[in-house]
Design a protein around this motif. Structure first.
Motif, PDB file in Angstrom:
ATOM      1  N   ALA A 132       0.816  -1.212   0.000  1.00  0.00           N
ATOM      2  CA  ALA A 132       0.000   0.000   0.000  1.00  0.00           C
ATOM      3  C   ALA A 132       0.854   1.268   0.000  1.00  0.00           C
ATOM      4  N   GLN A 133       2.123   1.147   0.379  1.00  0.00           N
ATOM      5  CA  GLN A 133       3.024   2.304   0.281  1.00  0.00           C
ATOM      6  C   GLN A 133       3.421   2.561  -1.164  1.00  0.00           C
ATOM      7  N   LEU A 134       3.263   1.561  -1.991  1.00  0.00           N
ATOM      8  CA  LEU A 134       3.624   1.687  -3.405  1.00  0.00           C
ATOM      9  C   LEU A 134       2.468   2.269  -4.213  1.00  0.00           C
ATOM     10  N   GLU A 135       1.262   1.668  -4.064  1.00  0.00           N
ATOM     11  CA  GLU A 135       0.136   2.078  -4.911  1.00  0.00           C
ATOM     12  C   GLU A 135      -1.170   1.641  -4.270  1.00  0.00           C
ATOM     13  N   SER A 136      -2.151   2.511  -4.258  1.00  0.00           N
ATOM     14  CA  SER A 136      -3.394   2.243  -3.525  1.00  0.00           C
ATOM     15  C   SER A 136      -4.488   1.624  -4.388  1.00  0.00           C
ATOM     16  N   GLY A 137      -4.590   2.008  -5.634  1.00  0.00           N
ATOM     17  CA  GLY A 137      -5.716   1.571  -6.453  1.00  0.00           C
ATOM     18  C   GLY A 137      -5.781   0.072  -6.664  1.00  0.00           C
ATOM     19  N   SER A 138      -4.624  -0.566  -6.777  1.00  0.00           N
ATOM     20  CA  SER A 138      -4.604  -2.005  -7.006  1.00  0.00           C
ATOM     21  C   SER A 138      -5.054  -2.791  -5.786  1.00  0.00           C
ATOM     22  N   LEU A 139      -5.138  -2.132  -4.635  1.00  0.00           N
ATOM     23  CA  LEU A 139      -5.543  -2.817  -3.409  1.00  0.00           C
ATOM     24  C   LEU A 139      -7.043  -3.071  -3.350  1.00  0.00           C
ATOM     25  N   CYS A 140      -7.835  -2.272  -4.046  1.00  0.00           N
ATOM     26  CA  CYS A 140      -9.288  -2.359  -3.918  1.00  0.00           C
ATOM     27  C   CYS A 140      -9.831  -3.753  -4.272  1.00  0.00           C
ATOM     28  N   PRO A 141      -9.579  -4.278  -5.471  1.00  0.00           N
ATOM     29  CA  PRO A 141     -10.121  -5.615  -5.766  1.00  0.00           C
ATOM     30  C   PRO A 141      -9.508  -6.700  -4.893  1.00  0.00           C
ATOM     31  N   LEU A 142      -8.248  -6.520  -4.485  1.00  0.00           N
ATOM     32  CA  LEU A 142      -7.628  -7.517  -3.624  1.00  0.00           C
ATOM     33  C   LEU A 142      -8.278  -7.525  -2.239  1.00  0.00           C
ATOM     34  N   THR A 143      -8.539  -6.338  -1.690  1.00  0.00           N
ATOM     35  CA  THR A 143      -9.198  -6.249  -0.388  1.00  0.00           C
ATOM     36  C   THR A 143     -10.565  -6.922  -0.420  1.00  0.00           C
ATOM     37  N   MET A 144     -11.348  -6.633  -1.441  1.00  0.00           N
ATOM     38  CA  MET A 144     -12.687  -7.208  -1.516  1.00  0.00           C
ATOM     39  C   MET A 144     -12.632  -8.718  -1.718  1.00  0.00           C
ATOM     40  N   THR A 145     -11.678  -9.183  -2.499  1.00  0.00           N
ATOM     41  CA  THR A 145     -11.526 -10.621  -2.690  1.00  0.00           C
ATOM     42  C   THR A 145     -11.200 -11.291  -1.368  1.00  0.00           C
ATOM     43  N   ASN A 279      -7.629   2.484 -10.368  1.00  0.00           N
ATOM     44  CA  ASN A 279      -8.681   1.495 -10.167  1.00  0.00           C
ATOM     45  C   ASN A 279      -9.981   1.956 -10.815  1.00  0.00           C
ATOM     46  N   ALA A 280     -10.730   1.023 -11.354  1.00  0.00           N
ATOM     47  CA  ALA A 280     -12.003   1.358 -11.985  1.00  0.00           C
ATOM     48  C   ALA A 280     -13.143   1.223 -10.980  1.00  0.00           C
ATOM     49  N   SER A 281     -13.893   2.295 -10.807  1.00  0.00           N
ATOM     50  CA  SER A 281     -15.139   2.267 -10.041  1.00  0.00           C
ATOM     51  C   SER A 281     -16.246   2.698 -10.993  1.00  0.00           C
ATOM     52  N   SER A 282     -17.444   2.172 -10.812  1.00  0.00           N
ATOM     53  CA  SER A 282     -18.433   2.345 -11.875  1.00  0.00           C
ATOM     54  C   SER A 282     -19.851   2.494 -11.353  1.00  0.00           C
ATOM     55  N   GLU A 283     -20.724   2.873 -12.275  1.00  0.00           N
ATOM     56  CA  GLU A 283     -22.175   2.804 -12.091  1.00  0.00           C
ATOM     57  C   GLU A 283     -22.685   1.697 -13.010  1.00  0.00           C
ATOM     58  N   VAL A 284     -23.577   0.859 -12.495  1.00  0.00           N
ATOM     59  CA  VAL A 284     -24.078  -0.248 -13.314  1.00  0.00           C
ATOM     60  C   VAL A 284     -25.593  -0.358 -13.199  1.00  0.00           C
ATOM     61  N   SER A 319      -4.474   3.590   5.008  1.00  0.00           N
ATOM     62  CA  SER A 319      -4.180   4.955   5.458  1.00  0.00           C
ATOM     63  C   SER A 319      -2.863   5.005   6.216  1.00  0.00           C
ATOM     64  N   ALA A 320      -2.603   3.989   7.057  1.00  0.00           N
ATOM     65  CA  ALA A 320      -1.322   3.928   7.760  1.00  0.00           C
ATOM     66  C   ALA A 320      -0.173   3.831   6.761  1.00  0.00           C
ATOM     67  N   ALA A 321      -0.388   3.107   5.669  1.00  0.00           N
ATOM     68  CA  ALA A 321       0.649   2.960   4.642  1.00  0.00           C
ATOM     69  C   ALA A 321       0.901   4.272   3.919  1.00  0.00           C
ATOM     70  N   LEU A 322      -0.159   5.031   3.632  1.00  0.00           N
ATOM     71  CA  LEU A 322       0.032   6.349   3.025  1.00  0.00           C
ATOM     72  C   LEU A 322       0.852   7.248   3.933  1.00  0.00           C
ATOM     73  N   GLU A 440      -4.946  10.392  -2.747  1.00  0.00           N
ATOM     74  CA  GLU A 440      -5.415   9.081  -2.293  1.00  0.00           C
ATOM     75  C   GLU A 440      -5.998   9.134  -0.880  1.00  0.00           C
ATOM     76  N   ALA A 441      -5.539  10.087  -0.080  1.00  0.00           N
ATOM     77  CA  ALA A 441      -5.841  10.063   1.356  1.00  0.00           C
ATOM     78  C   ALA A 441      -7.331  10.055   1.699  1.00  0.00           C
ATOM     79  N   PRO A 442      -8.217  10.791   1.008  1.00  0.00           N
ATOM     80  CA  PRO A 442      -9.613  10.838   1.459  1.00  0.00           C
ATOM     81  C   PRO A 442     -10.413   9.551   1.261  1.00  0.00           C
TER      82      PRO A 442
END
Length: 573
Positions: A132-145, A279-284, A319-322, A440-442
């Motif tokens: 998470a110190q490297l990049e935040s967007g790639s964490l989203c699908p991994l966290t949910m998985t 990361n992609a977030s969407s309306e469906v 957030s701690a990683a940021l 990324e922080a908010p």
């Protein structure tokens, strides 16, 4: 001299000096003393060698460059194929898939489940923190998985078909039916336009696809989701109503139907977000989309809440990683930049700022690692266990986690802004990482429940888990017997908790804040004296503490230079 003679050529008017070199070629794990110590306390030293290798790989210049590439080349939505077929495909830069491959290679999507052993949860959280110190967007699908596994395991027949692609450490980027893929990712679909955090106002409806109804039966979903996280995932857990029950139910909605055709989940557009842009977030919209009910009908919120508990923990870690990433960048810059005749890092006021940031970062690290232990301990507990260890684990998991999600995620906003300012104007431009950290922080403060939602959840947990809360507070009292500042802080918390119900709700943020600060102080009190004393005095002592203060207001009596050196040793790079 001929007045028409050219004496200077473009690019030769000055020599570039007094600019900090890019921070690269350092080990993210071995340079973090607080993380290493927390790993040992959690009984996860068996993972130290792996984290050392991972930390070294993440600190390489070519790995760091992936984060920049993935955020500069944002995902693109292709709703239709050249032949006019509805495909709803998301195209990512190759850097995105390289980041996801790194995450899966480390097992950060499933480690406590795929390799269960004492300390596995802490080991996973430490690795997640490094990435998470490297990049935040790639964490989203991994966290949910990762978070979905706890829910899906309760559906044995379904989970048996998903176990292998969930647990594998291979990243499969192909957009194919699950039967043809080697690995999978899972997302979430909860929020609708009219409700936001109030998911009980959801109006999307599911009707039976056949004669069978209830748990394990197939349904057809019609409606929409305003935030559909990571639409490229192979399946989503979705909250919706059924025609037979007014309450919400939870559904497993795959990207492809069982017959291999694309499911009727149509992506309307991708969100144009402030941060998390890789990361992609969407309306469906759902047009009779196929889904399988998981959990009992009408019990969707309680079914998926377990998933939310894990994602909230990851918000704290993210957030701690940021904070950690911004801190080491700030310290590195200050050690290479001079102003007014001295290196910034040697100037007393800058040392104060960096030391104050370092205290905040170490406290956040100690907190999420303690929460990781609590998640593991509570998972191991048997239903009805009332021993002190089980009760305290429940309190940390159910009460302190939402409080930490509120407080640490809030602090990340001010923290990243202060760290950016250390860089001056260089921090404000997009060529460096500080602007990305700030954008990324908010997100972690908003996603999975905003600040007010978290604090109200703390109040609910205090009421529903009264025995656990009492066990935790009594343990803190015992540990604080010889510490007047901590005892006084516990007294102030008691006053807040014993107020009238209306007063408690109005004070929910203060209650959550006080719980977290006491928790962090308890975790730091036996650590290095320079850290423990400065943190406790400036966060909890009525004479020195002021939570509304800016960073850099530590009393001069504390050893600022020693605190900074512990945070990121000068020999690190």
């Amino acid at each position: 001299m001929n007045p028409t003679e050219v004496t200077h050529r473009p690019g030769t008017t000055h020599e570039v000096t007094n600019q900090a070199p890019p921070l690269a070629g350092y080990n993210l794990f071995t340079t973090d003393a607080a993380l290493g110590e927390a790993l040992a306390r959690a009984g996860a030293d068996w993972h130290r060698e792996t984290l050392t290798r991972h930390g070294e790989a993440l600190g390489k210049a070519e790995t760091l460059a992936l984060a920049d590439l993935a955020n500069r080349h944002e995902p693109e939505l292709h709703t239709h194929s050249p032949r006019g077929e509805r495909i709803d495909a998301i195209e990512f830069h190759p850097a995105w898939h390289e980041l996801l491959a790194l995450l899966r290679e480390q097992g950060l999507h499933a480690l406590p489940y795929s390799d269960p052993q004492p300390g596995a949860m802490a080991a996973r959280c430490a690795g997640y923190f490094l990435h998470a110190q490297l990049e935040s967007g790639s964490l989203c699908p991994l966290t949910m998985t990762f978070a979905s596994i706890a829910v899906l395991q309760r559906e044995p027949a379904l989970f048996e078909t998903l176990r292998a692609p969930l647990y594998t450490r291979e990243h499969d980027a192909r957009d194919l039916p699950l039967a043809q893929k080697r690995s999978m990712m899972i997302g979430m679909g909860m929020t609708e336009k009219q409700g936001g955090s109030d998911v009980r106002s959801n109006r999307t409806e599911a009707r039976p696809a056949g004669v069978e109804t209830g748990r394990g039966a197939a349904y057809l979903l019609t409606g929409h989701k305003w935030f559909f996280s990571a639409p490229q995932c192979d399946a989503h857990l979705v909250l919706t109503r059924t025609t037979e029950h007014d309450g919400l139910s939870c559904f497993f909605v795959p990207r492809f139907r069982p017959d291999g055709t694309k499911n009727a989940v149509n992506v309307q557009r991708l969100k144009n977000k402030l941060g998390n842009r890789s990361n992609a977030s969407s309306e469906v919209e759902f047009f009779d989309a196929y889904g399988v009910m998981i959990g009992d009908e009408g019990r969707g919120v309680s079914t998926i809440i377990e998933m939310a508990n894990y994602t909230r923990l990851d918000c704290v870690i993210g957030s701690a990683a940021l904070m950690r990433a911004a801190l080491v960048q700030a310290i590195h810059h200050a050690r290479h930049r001079s102003a007014f005749g001295r290196v910034l890092a040697e100037q007393p006021l800058m040392q104060n700022v960096l030391a104050d940031l370092a205290l905040e970062s170490e406290a956040a690290t100690a907190l999420f690692m303690r929460l990781a232990r609590a998640f593991e301990d509570s998972a191991d507990a048997k239903p009805g266990d009332t021993d002190d260890k089980s009760l305290e684990a429940r309190a940390w998991r159910r009460i302190v986690t939402p409080a930490a999600k509120f407080w640490v995620c809030k602090r990340a906003l001010a923290f990243t802004g202060e760290a950016m300012e250390v860089w001056g104007g260089n921090g404000y431009v997009e060529e460096g990482p500080m602007a990305r950290f700030y954008r990324e922080a908010p997100v972690n403060s908003i996603w999975e429940g905003s600040g007010n939602v978290m604090c109200l959840d703390v109040l609910r947990a205090l009421e529903r888990e009264a025995d656990a809360a009492q066990a935790l507070f009594l343990a803190w009292r015992r540990d604080a017997q010889t510490h007047p500042v901590l005892n006084a802080a516990l007294d102030r918390l008691s006053v807040l908790l014993n107020g009238a119900p209306g007063t408690r709700e109005a004070s929910a943020r203060r209650i959550a804040q006080q719980i977290v600060l006491i928790a962090q102080a308890m975790l730091l009190r036996d650590g290095p004296p320079e850290v423990a004393q400065a943190f406790i005095a400036t966060r909890l002592d009525e004479h020195d503490a002021d939570c509304d203060r800016v960073f850099g207001t530590l009393p001069a009596r504390f050893d600022h230079a020693a605190i900074v050196e512990r945070a990121f040793a000068s020999r690190s790079v």
